[in-house]
Structure formats: C-alpha cells, structure tokens
Design a protein around this motif. Structure first.
Motif, mmCIF file in Angstrom:
data_model
loop_
_atom_site.group_PDB
_atom_site.id
_atom_site.type_symbol
_atom_site.label_atom_id
_atom_site.label_comp_id
_atom_site.label_asym_id
_atom_site.label_seq_id
_atom_site.Cartn_x
_atom_site.Cartn_y
_atom_site.Cartn_z
ATOM 1 N N ARG A 16 4.803 7.695 0.500
ATOM 2 C CA ARG A 16 5.944 6.795 0.358
ATOM 3 C C ARG A 16 5.930 5.753 1.478
ATOM 4 O O ARG A 16 6.228 4.564 1.251
ATOM 5 C CB ARG A 16 7.248 7.595 0.402
ATOM 6 N N TYR B 262 10.660 13.327 -6.238
ATOM 7 C CA TYR B 262 11.372 12.042 -6.257
ATOM 8 C C TYR B 262 12.422 11.978 -5.149
ATOM 9 O O TYR B 262 12.681 10.926 -4.575
ATOM 10 C CB TYR B 262 12.025 11.856 -7.626
ATOM 11 N N GLY C 198 3.661 2.899 0.898
ATOM 12 C CA GLY C 198 3.994 1.972 -0.181
ATOM 13 C C GLY C 198 4.079 2.566 -1.564
ATOM 14 O O GLY C 198 4.373 1.840 -2.527
ATOM 15 N N ALA C 199 3.804 3.840 -1.714
ATOM 16 C CA ALA C 199 3.908 4.450 -3.038
ATOM 17 C C ALA C 199 5.374 4.523 -3.454
ATOM 18 O O ALA C 199 6.231 4.931 -2.668
ATOM 19 C CB ALA C 199 3.300 5.850 -3.019
ATOM 20 N N SER C 200 5.653 4.110 -4.648
ATOM 21 C CA SER C 200 7.030 4.128 -5.138
ATOM 22 C C SER C 200 7.403 5.527 -5.611
ATOM 23 O O SER C 200 6.544 6.367 -5.891
ATOM 24 C CB SER C 200 7.203 3.140 -6.291
ATOM 25 N N ALA C 201 8.714 5.753 -5.721
ATOM 26 C CA ALA C 201 9.178 7.055 -6.214
ATOM 27 C C ALA C 201 8.676 7.342 -7.624
ATOM 28 O O ALA C 201 8.247 8.472 -7.932
ATOM 29 C CB ALA C 201 10.708 7.117 -6.151
ATOM 30 N N PRO C 202 8.693 6.351 -8.551
ATOM 31 C CA PRO C 202 8.145 6.625 -9.892
ATOM 32 C C PRO C 202 6.677 7.038 -9.852
ATOM 33 O O PRO C 202 6.230 7.856 -10.666
ATOM 34 C CB PRO C 202 8.340 5.297 -10.620
ATOM 35 N N GLU C 203 5.892 6.463 -8.939
ATOM 36 C CA GLU C 203 4.482 6.851 -8.835
ATOM 37 C C GLU C 203 4.356 8.303 -8.385
ATOM 38 O O GLU C 203 3.475 9.037 -8.857
ATOM 39 C CB GLU C 203 3.758 5.926 -7.863
#
Length: 436
Positions: free
Chosen positions: A341, A425, A344-349
């Motif tokens: 996270r 998430y 840069g990884a998004s929560a949906p990813e």
C-alpha cells in the motif's frame, strides 16, 4: 509484478497449506465427477440395451426382474411360460419379430441362452447403424449343442473354436463339488462374437432345443416337443419356479421358454400391446426402457442425490478451508500488504490479489478433482465391464451438468475469499508499518 503472479507467489510460499486446501477441494469435485460420470454412462448403456426390444414377455412376477434377467442377464428369471404363449406373441399382427430365449444353466458364471438362429440376424435400425450380432471367428450354431460365445466369455474362460464344455445347473455360483454339471450333454464352441460392449458379450448362445434336451434328460421329462402344455399347466410351473428362482426354473423347461424378446412394427404400440398381452396371455409383458427409467428414477436417482449432496458438502468444507487458510495468510503477511500500500498499491488491487488466490486454489482443486474422479471411475468402469459388459467412457468431455457443478464449486471458492479479502482491504498502513 502482476496481481496474478503475486497471488501465485504467495501460494507457493505456503505450498503445504495450498496443497492441502487444493486436495480438500479436489476430494469433493472427484466425488461429484465420479457420481455424474457413472450415472450418465451406465444410464446411457442400460437405455441403449433397453431400446433394442420393444417388449419382453415372460412369467408373471417383477417386470424389472424379467427385464434384467432376459435382456441384461443380471438377475434370476421370474419363471417359464408355455411355448404356445411365444407362438401367440410371434403371430400377432403388430409384432415384427419375436425371439424366444431359454435360461437355466451357466458356465463359469456366464448364462447359457437357448434361442433361435434368427436372433443373430436382428438389426434394430431405429437405434443402431450396424447389426446387433456379428461373428469374429467361426460361425453361428446350426445344430443342437453347438455354442456361439460372447467376446468376454472367450477372453475370460479361454474357450476357443472346437473346445467343449458342460453347463452347470442354475444361476448361482457354487463350489465345484456341489455344482450339478450336465456332463452328458457337452457343448462345442463353433463361433465367437465380435465385442459389442453390451451384455451380449457375457452370454453363451445355443439352440433352444439344446436347453430342452439337457433338462428333459437330466430330470426325466418327456421330450416329444409337441408343444402341448395347456395354459394352466404353464401357470402352475411359473408359481413353482418362483419358489426357488436360483435354479429350479431349469428343472421345468420342457417345451417352455423363459422369455420372449419382441420387436414391433411400430414402437408406439408398446403400451397398448403390453396391456393386451397381460390380459390375454398367461404371461407378463414389460417395456424394457420404461423399467430401466423407473429403476434410475426411483432407486439410483435417490442414491445419486445422496452422493452428490455429500460431494457438495465436502466442497463447502473445502471452501471453509480456503477461507481459514487465506484469513491466516492475511494475518501473517499484513506487513507485506502495508508495504504494498505504501508503494502505491490500491486497496482494490489488494482485494483482487486475495480473490485471485482463492480462485487459483479452487481451479486447481477442480482440475485435480476431475482427474482423480476420472481415474477412480476408470477403475470402477473396468470392474463393470468385466462383471456386466458395460463400458464406461471416462475421458470424454464433461457434460453440461458437470460443468455447471464445477462452476458452482468455483463460485463457492471465490466467495470463500471475500472475508480474507475484506480483511486485507482494511489494512491500517500506518499501524502495520510502525510495527516494522
């Protein structure tokens, strides 16, 4: 790194847990695969054989027992009927062909079937594109005590052209010292049939007169062959035979037949002719294909439902394994998720990677289960072929019902990943990074 590769890497890092979870899914899928394959294939084979003849006429009793004994050679006959009953059936204007059969003896567990030469010329064109019988070696019988044997009989007994053998009285396998063998009337093998993947592969065919002569000689009956038994006499014999279906039917053969296999000019006349024969003959008529459908619906359908329910229950338990395994995995790698996270990884990813992992585990379980189920079914099919002449096509394409079942398993597996995905998430990036 793509989400798919990342999910696969996480699965590989905890491969023991992954393998156990995949096997738990595979167990349920294998059971579902085996049940559906065996049901579809055995139903197909039984119905194919049941459609060969429009009617079977024999002694009163259980219609299913009559069909199983005379068409599939899998049960004891219900008794015998007078030869005149066969003649009345044969001469009916709605009947295309009628073949009498006489049962009473076996050889190494295989039925010796007395019949007429015309049976081998029977060509049920409405369901087959080739004759029912064809000779692989030798010829068809021409005289009494000549035998034409099925391919399985030849393979398993070692009998060949010119060999002789004696029948054993009755239908039950007994120790050699207890068996009543008809040594005075040996049969000579004159022909071997082509394999048909049907009960015919398990039969030994001879003339009907051969069956009469064996039992008239051994039991002191008159062998005049005048076909003069009256109907009441045939009916009394039927009752006496049913008292001991294991073999006493053979004692009363005389000029009688065990059953008549009937082909009609118009198959649509099955129901009306069945009613007519039941009312006018001292015999019982049954529609083979209807009896087999009833067997599957009333008995085998229930068993199949129970086994499928067990299979789906195993899948649900496997889904719980997926849920628990992924949930524990999320707890163990929450720091990794926090770093992702932060990078840069998004929560949906993050959610997607967990769901992909659940999907991969489920798909691997489905594929593994399908392979295991087919292997087990293949071994069962070998036994069915050796025992009943039923060939099971195992490695064909999955049926629509099986694909639906697999899709349901996949959905259950993905749903099992929702809770762990939600847990991922809700990762608290600041808190988890502070614990590093």
């Amino acid at each position: 790194m793509s989400l798919w590769r990342m999910a696969w890497q996480y699965m590989w890092n905890r491969r023991l847990t992954t393998i156990l979870t995949v096997l738990s899914v595979a167990l349920g899928v294998a059971l579902i695969t085996g049940v559906l394959t065996l049901r579809d294939e055995t139903e197909k084979r039984f119905v194919e054989e049941g459609q060969l003849y429009d009617l079977v006429v024999g002694a009163a009793g259980s219609p299913l027992q009559l069909v199983l004994s005379s068409v599939y050679f899998m049960d004891t006959p219900t008794g015998n009927i007078a030869y005149e009953e066969y003649e009345q059936v044969r001469d009916h204007e709605a009947v295309n062909q009628a073949f009498p059969i006489g049962l009473g003896d076996t050889y190494q567990g295989y039925r010796i079937v007395g019949t007429t030469r015309e049976l081998f010329d029977f060509f049920p064109q409405h369901i087959r594109d080739e004759p029912l019988f064809s000779i692989a070696e030798g010829r068809y019988f021409e005289d009494d005590f000549e035998a034409v044997i099925g391919s399985m009989v030849a393979r398993r007994t070692g009998l060949g052209i010119g060999d002789t053998f004696a029948g054993v009285h009755g239908f039950l396998e007994m120790p050699e010292h207890l068996a009543q063998t008809h040594d005075a009337h040996p049969y000579e093998v004159v022909g071997i049939l082509e394999a048909t993947d049907s009960p015919n592969d398990r039969a030994i065919y001879t003339t009907l007169e051969s069956i009469w002569k064996v039992h008239d000689h051994d039991h002191g009956h008159d062998n005049g062959h005048d076909h003069g038994h009256d109907h009441n006499d045939g009916h009394d014999h039927e009752v006496e035979v049913q008292a001991d279906p294991a073999g006493d039917a053979a004692d009363l053969m005389g000029d009688q037949v065990t059953a008549v296999l009937v082909s009609l000019h118009t198959p649509a006349d099955r129901f009306s002719l069945r009613s007519e024969f039941n009312e006018t003959l001292h015999a019982m008529a049954a529609i083979p294909v209807m009896e087999i459908w009833d067997l599957y619906e009333n008995l085998l359908g229930t068993i199949q439902g129970v086994l499928l329910a067990i299979g789906y229950l195993v899948v649900i338990i496997a889904a719980l394994s997926i849920l628990i395994g992924l949930y524990l995995s999320i707890l163990q790698r929450k720091r990794d998720l926090a770093i992702m996270r932060a990078l840069g990884a998004s929560a949906p990813e993050i959610v997607g990677s967990v769901l992909i992992e659940a999907f991969l585990v489920t798909v691997l379980g489905i594929v593994t289960g399908w392979i295991i189920g087919n292997i087990v079914t293949w071994f069962i099919g070998i036994q069915l072929t050796w025992s009943y002449g039923l060939v099971i096509d195992v490695w064909g394409l999955p049926s629509a019902e099986m694909l639906t079942a697999f899709a349901a398993v996949a959905v259950v597996g993905i749903l099992a990943g929702i809770v762990p995905a939600w847990q991922a998430y809700q990762t608290d990036v600041a808190r988890d990074l502070a614990e590093l």
